[in-house]
Design a protein around this motif. Structure first.
Motif: not given
Length: 143
Positions: A47, A86, A91, A112-113
């Motif tokens: 991430i 996550g 993503t 963000w997802q």
């Protein structure tokens, strides 16, 4: 799709530029088993890597002549805030250049997802923007 160049690390993570609406590139990182952290969770380092690459792409997109990001940008500082775990899905991340001077750029980035309204992480980053090698040579010749 974009003139923005990504770091070689982006290839390792599978990161691609999805779109460049409004000048700031939207990046996507597909999930793969190599990005696992805790069981069923995306690794925090993956991430953070996505956030860093999105930050550099956002600054690169503001420059008149995009260049090799390895030669041009050096991180000064990075602060990552993890807000949600996550999940093992695709993503996304987008950076917003807050200020771009001749030598330093400041960026705010979110990842963000499901929805940009529910970020899983955000980062603030300052980057040193090195002059292009041709520009440095011209200035040395002028002296």
């Amino acid at each position: 799709m974009s003139d923005v160049q990504l770091l070689p690390y982006a290839d390792f993570l599978g990161i691609t530029v999805v779109s460049q609406d409004g000048g700031s590139p939207l990046l996507a990182m597909p999930y793969s088993e190599g990005l696992n952290g805790m069981p069923g969770r995306l690794h925090g380092g993956a991430i953070a890597g996505l956030l860093e690459i999105a930050a550099i792409a956002a600054i690169d997109a503001t420059l008149e002549e995009p260049d090799d990001p390895r030669q041009r940008f050096k991180p000064i500082n990075v602060t990552v805030d993890y807000m949600r775990p996550g999940r093992p899905v695709e993503t996304f991340a987008r950076g917003v250049a807050v200020r771009v001077g001749s030598r330093i750029g400041s960026v705010h980035v979110e990842a963000w997802q499901e929805s940009p309204d529910k970020p899983i992480a955000a980062a603030r980053m300052k980057l040193l923007i090195a002059q292009k090698i041709e520009d440095q040579t011209e200035k040395q010749e002028e002296k």
